[in-house]
Design a protein around this motif. Structure first.
Motif, short mmCIF file in Angstrom:
data_model
loop_
_atom_site.label_atom_id
_atom_site.label_comp_id
_atom_site.label_asym_id
_atom_site.label_seq_id
_atom_site.Cartn_x
_atom_site.Cartn_y
_atom_site.Cartn_z
N GLY A 1 -5.79 -4.27 1.34
CA GLY A 1 -6.77 -3.60 0.57
C GLY A 1 -6.53 -2.03 0.49
O GLY A 1 -6.92 -1.42 -0.33
N ASP A 2 -5.73 -1.57 1.19
CA ASP A 2 -5.35 0.04 1.06
C ASP A 2 -3.92 0.07 1.26
O ASP A 2 -3.51 0.43 2.25
CB ASP A 2 -6.12 0.86 2.03
CG ASP A 2 -5.92 2.32 2.04
OD1 ASP A 2 -5.25 2.71 0.90
OD2 ASP A 2 -6.34 2.93 2.92
N GLY B 1 5.60 0.40 -4.28
CA GLY B 1 6.23 -1.25 -4.55
C GLY B 1 7.76 -1.21 -4.32
O GLY B 1 8.33 -0.39 -3.69
N PRO B 2 8.33 -2.19 -4.82
CA PRO B 2 7.82 -3.46 -5.28
C PRO B 2 6.94 -4.36 -4.64
O PRO B 2 6.91 -4.08 -3.41
CB PRO B 2 9.17 -4.25 -5.79
CG PRO B 2 10.12 -3.83 -4.93
CD PRO B 2 9.55 -2.44 -4.67
N PRO B 3 6.23 -5.53 -4.98
CA PRO B 3 5.39 -6.31 -4.22
C PRO B 3 5.93 -6.61 -3.03
O PRO B 3 5.53 -6.95 -1.97
CB PRO B 3 5.23 -7.32 -5.37
CG PRO B 3 5.14 -6.69 -6.50
CD PRO B 3 6.37 -5.64 -6.55
N GLU B 4 7.27 -7.16 -2.99
CA GLU B 4 8.16 -8.05 -1.91
C GLU B 4 8.07 -6.89 -0.63
O GLU B 4 7.81 -7.20 0.16
CB GLU B 4 9.44 -8.12 -2.24
CG GLU B 4 9.74 -9.45 -3.30
CD GLU B 4 9.60 -8.60 -4.81
OE1 GLU B 4 9.31 -9.52 -5.74
OE2 GLU B 4 9.24 -7.41 -4.83
N PHE B 5 8.40 -5.67 -0.99
CA PHE B 5 8.58 -4.63 -0.03
C PHE B 5 7.13 -4.26 0.50
O PHE B 5 6.76 -3.96 1.63
CB PHE B 5 8.82 -3.04 -0.44
CG PHE B 5 9.35 -2.33 0.73
CD1 PHE B 5 10.16 -2.52 1.64
CD2 PHE B 5 8.39 -1.07 0.64
CE1 PHE B 5 10.32 -1.56 2.83
CE2 PHE B 5 8.42 -0.36 1.80
CZ PHE B 5 9.30 -0.43 2.73
N ASN B 6 6.06 -4.19 -0.46
CA ASN B 6 4.47 -3.85 -0.09
C ASN B 6 4.12 -4.92 1.00
O ASN B 6 3.36 -4.68 1.81
CB ASN B 6 3.80 -3.75 -1.29
CG ASN B 6 4.03 -2.59 -2.05
OD1 ASN B 6 4.81 -1.76 -1.60
ND2 ASN B 6 3.06 -2.23 -3.11
N VAL B 7 4.51 -6.26 0.41
CA VAL B 7 3.71 -7.37 1.39
C VAL B 7 4.39 -7.34 2.97
O VAL B 7 3.60 -7.26 3.89
CB VAL B 7 4.42 -8.62 0.76
CG1 VAL B 7 3.79 -9.73 1.91
CG2 VAL B 7 3.37 -8.91 -0.23
N GLU B 8 5.78 -6.98 3.04
CA GLU B 8 6.20 -6.76 4.28
C GLU B 8 5.58 -5.41 5.11
O GLU B 8 5.60 -5.66 6.04
CB GLU B 8 7.92 -6.76 4.06
CG GLU B 8 8.57 -6.76 5.62
CD GLU B 8 9.92 -6.98 5.28
OE1 GLU B 8 10.99 -7.16 6.45
OE2 GLU B 8 10.63 -6.78 4.26
N ALA B 9 5.64 -4.62 4.33
CA ALA B 9 4.96 -3.23 4.96
C ALA B 9 3.64 -3.73 5.34
O ALA B 9 3.12 -3.23 6.58
CB ALA B 9 5.19 -2.17 4.00
N VAL B 10 2.86 -4.28 4.57
CA VAL B 10 1.38 -4.45 5.05
C VAL B 10 1.47 -5.44 6.34
O VAL B 10 0.55 -5.15 7.15
CB VAL B 10 0.50 -5.14 3.60
CG1 VAL B 10 -0.98 -5.59 4.17
CG2 VAL B 10 0.44 -4.02 2.65
#
Length: 239
Positions: free
Chosen positions: A73-74, A80-89
């Protein structure tokens, strides 16, 4: 001792290198603080040692490194991109290198630290030290009365110890580089607050009602958010 997230340490030392704030030997030592570190680039080539990474980032025109400390949520510090964001989260931390637009997330800790690289867009916004430090101080003041009402000191020994460290001059668990004394102070304050929030987050609710547990979480959430912003600002500043 203030526990430093690996990504905070790496972002701070990469900025020291990119802005000329520290020698190559000092930067390599900072990146290898746990023993040794290797960084895999997105192109699938063999992982690079800390020393080779510095040369490669220069070759690719890196200008800055920034810290990401995202939570669901934050996506603080991510672009981005979404793939990297998901892994980072999922990991809770990452480093983004501006210029080559690559990011690193820690995949193995301990003496042989390993980092996985991927395409990463620099964030459109990063908090600056002055505003993040001011917001953290305001969050502490606003939360003080509420935490007293909730008898935070009685939550357990881990929380009590973390609270005591709020007033101490605790040292970082790993050598760090910061661009200014204010950045150093902001990082230390942020890590103290995050230690309190983490200790409280791992408490068993015990005799607390669902409402009381929710109040505890609500009291700590803005503190943790402000602390994450302050740490991102401190480790992402290079001048």
């Amino acid at each position: 001792m203030l526990l430093v997230p690996p990504a905070a340490r790496v972002a701070s030392w990469l900025n020291a290198w990119l802005c000329g704030g520290a020698s190559a030997d000092a930067v390599i030592g900072g990146l290898n603080a746990t023993g040794s570190a290797e960084f895999a680039l997105p192109d699938g080539s063999a992982p690079l040692s800390a020393a080779l990474l510095l040369g490669e980032l220069r070759r690719q025109g890196a200008a800055r490194a920034s810290l990401a400390l995202p939570v669901p949520g934050d996506p603080l510090g991510l672009g981005g991109p979404p793939e990297f964001n998901v892994e980072a989260v999922d990991t809770g931390e990452a480093v983004v290198v501006h210029g080559p637009d690559i990011g690193f997330v820690p995949v193995v800790g301990g003496e042989h630290e390993r980092w996985r690289g991927g395409a990463a867009i620099p964030p459109a916004y990063l908090p600056d030290i002055a505003s993040a430090d001011t917001q953290l101080r305001a969050a502490v003041l606003e939360a003080a009365d509420r935490l007293a009402e909730l008898d935070v000191a009685a939550w357990g020994p881990d929380v009590a110890d973390a609270l005591m460290n709020l007033r101490s001059g605790s040292q970082f668990s790993a050598a760090m580089w910061f661009s200014s004394p204010r950045a150093t102070q902001a990082a230390a304050a942020a890590l103290r607050i995050l230690a309190v929030a983490d200790a409280a987050d791992h408490l068993d609710s015990g005799p607390l009602t669902a409402s009381e547990a929710s109040e505890r979480a609500e009291a700590l959430r803005p503190l943790a958010t402000a602390a994450r912003q302050a740490l991102v600002a401190a480790c992402s500043a290079a001048d």
